[in-house]
Design an enzyme around this catalytic site. Structure first.
Site, mmCIF file in Angstrom:
data_model
loop_
_atom_site.group_PDB
_atom_site.id
_atom_site.type_symbol
_atom_site.label_atom_id
_atom_site.label_comp_id
_atom_site.label_asym_id
_atom_site.label_seq_id
_atom_site.Cartn_x
_atom_site.Cartn_y
_atom_site.Cartn_z
ATOM 1 N N ARG A 1 0.865 -1.194 0.000
ATOM 2 C CA ARG A 1 0.000 0.000 0.000
ATOM 3 C C ARG A 1 0.891 1.230 0.000
ATOM 4 O O ARG A 1 1.692 1.405 0.917
ATOM 5 C CB ARG A 1 -0.883 0.023 1.253
ATOM 6 C CG ARG A 1 -1.672 -1.268 1.483
ATOM 7 C CD ARG A 1 -3.026 -1.193 0.832
ATOM 8 N NE ARG A 1 -3.653 -2.504 0.740
ATOM 9 C CZ ARG A 1 -4.834 -2.809 1.282
ATOM 10 N NH1 ARG A 1 -5.479 -1.928 1.994
ATOM 11 N NH2 ARG A 1 -5.365 -4.000 1.083
ATOM 12 N N GLU B 1 0.118 4.245 0.452
ATOM 13 C CA GLU B 1 -0.414 5.393 1.194
ATOM 14 C C GLU B 1 0.644 5.985 2.107
ATOM 15 O O GLU B 1 1.419 5.248 2.719
ATOM 16 C CB GLU B 1 -1.626 4.955 2.032
ATOM 17 C CG GLU B 1 -2.862 4.764 1.177
ATOM 18 C CD GLU B 1 -3.595 3.473 1.485
ATOM 19 O OE1 GLU B 1 -3.303 2.854 2.515
ATOM 20 O OE2 GLU B 1 -4.448 3.090 0.662
ATOM 21 N N ARG C 1 -0.531 1.772 13.078
ATOM 22 C CA ARG C 1 -1.198 0.557 12.599
ATOM 23 C C ARG C 1 -1.140 0.374 11.087
ATOM 24 O O ARG C 1 -1.813 -0.492 10.538
ATOM 25 C CB ARG C 1 -2.637 0.515 13.103
ATOM 26 C CG ARG C 1 -3.494 1.654 12.640
ATOM 27 C CD ARG C 1 -4.929 1.497 13.141
ATOM 28 N NE ARG C 1 -5.848 2.183 12.257
ATOM 29 C CZ ARG C 1 -5.967 3.501 12.193
ATOM 30 N NH1 ARG C 1 -5.239 4.278 12.958
ATOM 31 N NH2 ARG C 1 -6.821 4.048 11.347
ATOM 32 N N HIS C 2 -0.349 1.191 10.407
ATOM 33 C CA HIS C 2 -0.200 1.031 8.956
ATOM 34 C C HIS C 2 1.244 0.757 8.582
ATOM 35 O O HIS C 2 2.165 1.412 9.080
ATOM 36 C CB HIS C 2 -0.638 2.304 8.226
ATOM 37 C CG HIS C 2 -2.118 2.499 8.200
ATOM 38 N ND1 HIS C 2 -2.753 3.312 9.103
ATOM 39 C CD2 HIS C 2 -3.078 1.971 7.412
ATOM 40 C CE1 HIS C 2 -4.066 3.290 8.850
ATOM 41 N NE2 HIS C 2 -4.284 2.476 7.836
ATOM 42 N N GLU D 1 -9.472 -1.616 13.040
ATOM 43 C CA GLU D 1 -10.036 -2.589 12.091
ATOM 44 C C GLU D 1 -9.063 -3.745 11.901
ATOM 45 O O GLU D 1 -7.869 -3.544 11.748
ATOM 46 C CB GLU D 1 -10.270 -1.885 10.739
ATOM 47 C CG GLU D 1 -10.767 -2.824 9.665
ATOM 48 C CD GLU D 1 -10.716 -2.198 8.266
ATOM 49 O OE1 GLU D 1 -11.082 -1.018 8.110
ATOM 50 O OE2 GLU D 1 -10.302 -2.915 7.333
ATOM 51 N N SER E 1 -11.713 -6.761 6.525
ATOM 52 C CA SER E 1 -12.858 -6.349 5.719
ATOM 53 C C SER E 1 -13.275 -7.528 4.867
ATOM 54 O O SER E 1 -12.418 -8.279 4.389
ATOM 55 C CB SER E 1 -12.501 -5.175 4.805
ATOM 56 O OG SER E 1 -12.347 -4.001 5.550
ATOM 57 N N ARG F 1 -1.847 -6.826 12.349
ATOM 58 C CA ARG F 1 -2.845 -6.258 13.270
ATOM 59 C C ARG F 1 -3.429 -7.329 14.189
ATOM 60 O O ARG F 1 -3.776 -7.062 15.332
ATOM 61 C CB ARG F 1 -3.962 -5.569 12.485
ATOM 62 C CG ARG F 1 -3.485 -4.282 11.859
ATOM 63 C CD ARG F 1 -4.649 -3.445 11.412
ATOM 64 N NE ARG F 1 -4.182 -2.343 10.581
ATOM 65 C CZ ARG F 1 -4.977 -1.498 9.972
ATOM 66 N NH1 ARG F 1 -6.290 -1.615 10.096
ATOM 67 N NH2 ARG F 1 -4.483 -0.522 9.246
HETATM 68 P P1 ATP Z 1 -7.566 0.920 7.144
HETATM 69 O O1 ATP Z 1 -8.878 1.599 6.827
HETATM 70 O O2 ATP Z 1 -7.399 0.587 8.591
HETATM 71 O O3 ATP Z 1 -6.382 1.621 6.565
HETATM 72 P P2 ATP Z 1 -8.270 -0.746 4.942
HETATM 73 O O4 ATP Z 1 -9.763 -0.762 5.062
HETATM 74 O O5 ATP Z 1 -7.646 0.158 3.954
HETATM 75 O O6 ATP Z 1 -7.613 -0.495 6.387
HETATM 76 P P3 ATP Z 1 -8.412 -3.319 3.690
HETATM 77 O O7 ATP Z 1 -8.116 -2.934 2.293
HETATM 78 O O8 ATP Z 1 -9.821 -3.512 4.089
HETATM 79 O O9 ATP Z 1 -7.744 -2.230 4.662
HETATM 80 O O10 ATP Z 1 -7.505 -4.580 4.053
HETATM 81 C C1 ATP Z 1 -7.925 -5.665 4.875
HETATM 82 C C2 ATP Z 1 -7.106 -5.752 6.138
HETATM 83 O O11 ATP Z 1 -5.705 -5.760 5.837
HETATM 84 C C3 ATP Z 1 -7.282 -4.570 7.068
HETATM 85 O O12 ATP Z 1 -8.436 -4.715 7.858
HETATM 86 C C4 ATP Z 1 -6.010 -4.619 7.873
HETATM 87 O O13 ATP Z 1 -6.073 -5.601 8.890
HETATM 88 C C5 ATP Z 1 -4.990 -5.079 6.845
HETATM 89 N N1 ATP Z 1 -4.312 -3.908 6.266
HETATM 90 C C6 ATP Z 1 -4.715 -3.172 5.231
HETATM 91 N N2 ATP Z 1 -3.859 -2.165 4.968
HETATM 92 C C7 ATP Z 1 -2.880 -2.260 5.874
HETATM 93 C C8 ATP Z 1 -1.684 -1.512 6.130
HETATM 94 N N3 ATP Z 1 -1.359 -0.467 5.387
HETATM 95 N N4 ATP Z 1 -0.897 -1.923 7.157
HETATM 96 C C9 ATP Z 1 -1.224 -2.994 7.901
HETATM 97 N N5 ATP Z 1 -2.319 -3.736 7.715
HETATM 98 C C10 ATP Z 1 -3.156 -3.387 6.713
HETATM 99 MG MG MG Z 2 -11.058 -2.306 5.253
#
Ligand code: ATP
Ligand code: MG
Length: 443
Positions: free
Chosen positions: A219, A221, A227-228, A366, A369, A417
């Protein structure tokens, strides 16, 4: 490899009552040398613990005594001798050595303290992860992470899931947006994949029925949060002929199983971390999105209109509410507005503004998803277009929906997480050996 004295035991495996006079060899790091003149205590550390080696000057060879006394901390040694019961030593025994072989001397001073007595900054620890791992606390986290992944594989295999791997170098974004790392792939532009989503779904058309993948997601971002990560490990499933309720049940049962396995198989690591873990109670509470925003709005700290996303503060408010109501940390938020979920989430037939989607939450963040997915080609194409994406880029994916795609559902859980919330670790970087974030690309 053939060493002169091959290891016979980890330090935790020696029981002097059982082995009697049999010679043992332990191999590891010089944790500590305490030279009291007439007696010298050498503490050797390996992955599983510590062993005390006791050298009484009068009783042993002078050269052996001198070798031990002069050892530099964190050097590598092999110690051969006899184990004797000793209540005051770690693991309840001491080794009376016949031989101490110095295999590799460490430089001094060390880049950081290994005893855990001095708390080093996270950045210092990550820069010298090889030293940081010599602290019991750090090793404990990674042993537990291993147990989490092992038990996830176990659980899902027993539930009939096949482990698959999808490519990490891809031509198209999974969900659109800009959060991708571009790379050069020969003479073309490609990207590091942000999720195995599209590939898992293609496998449903292929008839694999139930698949899981544990692999990296990238990612791009620019977050700078606790937590990211920019490279995380995702535990992903996809299952045919089931709806979102069934995959929610698989998810909560998996979480409970994983906690149970960690409690059963990593009790020493939990003890090292000072954690008393409890298995979360299933089923987890389910709160529809519309009620979740009511909970937030009732508190009055912020107002969320229907259709708005839930931020960190809102997530905490709902998490605290659930914890007060149930005493549990895990819960689901279900039935999200279709517009704020990815294009592949299935809308309810009788109310297409909401989707058969869910997030699985921990009190603090979170964790997952998921959703029932759209399995109908035309509806899916329409959803891709209505989210402003170009369906041409999704051709390789959309094709799989034309020739026999079963209804299906799935989810993704972030491994880090999961470990983080289980152990109450404050920073996600502590649950990855070599984290990748905006600033960190090495080691
Ligand atoms: P958030 O809103 O917390 O940034 P997200 O909704 O973008 O998460 P999803 O695309 O739904 O994340 O990804 C499914 C799962 O993968 C998340 O619930 C999380 O546990 C994990 N995850 C996603 N992005 C990240 C990240 N950048 N770092 C760590 N874990 C991640
Ligand atoms: Mg999500």
């Amino acid at each position: 490899m053939s060493l002169e004295n091959p290891r016979t035991h980890y330090t935790s495996q020696i029981d002097p009552e059982k082995i009697g006079d049999e010679k043992v060899t332990v191999c590891g790091w010089v944790h500590e040398v305490r030279d009291l003149g007439g007696i010298c205590f050498l503490v050797v550390r390996d992955r599983e613990g510590r062993a005390q080696v006791t050298l009484v000057k009068k009783k042993i060879d002078k050269e052996l005594f001198d070798t031990a006394r002069k050892l530099v901390r964190e050097s590598i040694v092999a110690v051969t001798g006899t184990a004797k019961p000793e209540g005051k030593a770690p693991n309840g025994y001491e080794i009376i050595p016949d031989e101490v072989v110095l295999l590799n001397e460490a430089e001094s001073p060390l880049p950081m303290d290994t005893t855990g007595k001095v708390d080093a900054e996270l950045d210092t620890r990550l820069d010298s992860r090889f030293i940081d791992l010599r602290r019991e606390r750090t090793t404990a986290i990674f042993k537990i992470r291993h147990e989490v992944l092992r038990s996830v594989r176990n659980f899902l295999s027993d539930e009939g899931f096949i482990e698959t791997s999808s490519p990490k170098v891809v031509a198209t974004a999974t969900e659109g947006g800009t959060s991708l790392f571009p790379i050069t792939y020969f003479d073309r532009e490609a990207f590091l994949n942000q999720s195995p989503q599209l590939f898992k779904q293609i496998l449903m058309s292929g008839g694999l029925d139930r698949v899981f993948e544990i692999g990296p997601i990238f990612r791009a971002e620019e977050h700078d949060t606790r937590r990211h990560l920019n490279e995380a490990t995702s535990i992903d499933i996809e299952a045919s002929f089931v709806d979102h309720f069934e995959v929610m049940e698989i998810l909560e049962n998996m979480i409970a199983y994983v906690y149970g396995q960690v409690i059963e198989n990593e009790s020493a690591s939990l003890k090292n971390l000072g954690i008393e873990l409890e298995v979360p109670k299933t089923p987890f509470m389910k709160i529809p999105y519309s009620e979740a925003i009511d909970i937030v709005n009732a508190k009055g700290e912020e107002m969320i209109e229907w259709g708005g996303d839930l931020g960190t503060v809102a997530e905490h408010t709902i998490g605290e509410y659930v914890f007060k109501e149930t005493g549990e940390s895990h819960y689901f938020i279900t039935d999200w507005p279709t517009e704020i979920k990815p294009f592949y989430a299935m809308p309810y037939e009788n109310d297409p503004l909401i989707s058969k989607s869910f997030d699985m939450m921990h009190r603090t963040m979170e964790l997952s998803s998921g959703a029932q997915r759209i399995h109908l080609h035309d509806m899916l194409k329409e959803r891709i277009e209505s989210q402003g994406l170009n369906p041409d880029g999704f051709d390789f994916y959309l094709r799989a929906f034309k020739y026999g795609m079963p209804p299906h559902s799935g989810w993704g859980v972030g491994c880090e997480r999961l470990v983080m919330t289980m152990l109450g670790v404050e920073n996600i970087r502590d649950t990855v050996l070599f984290p990748r974030d905006r600033k960190r690309l090495s080691p």
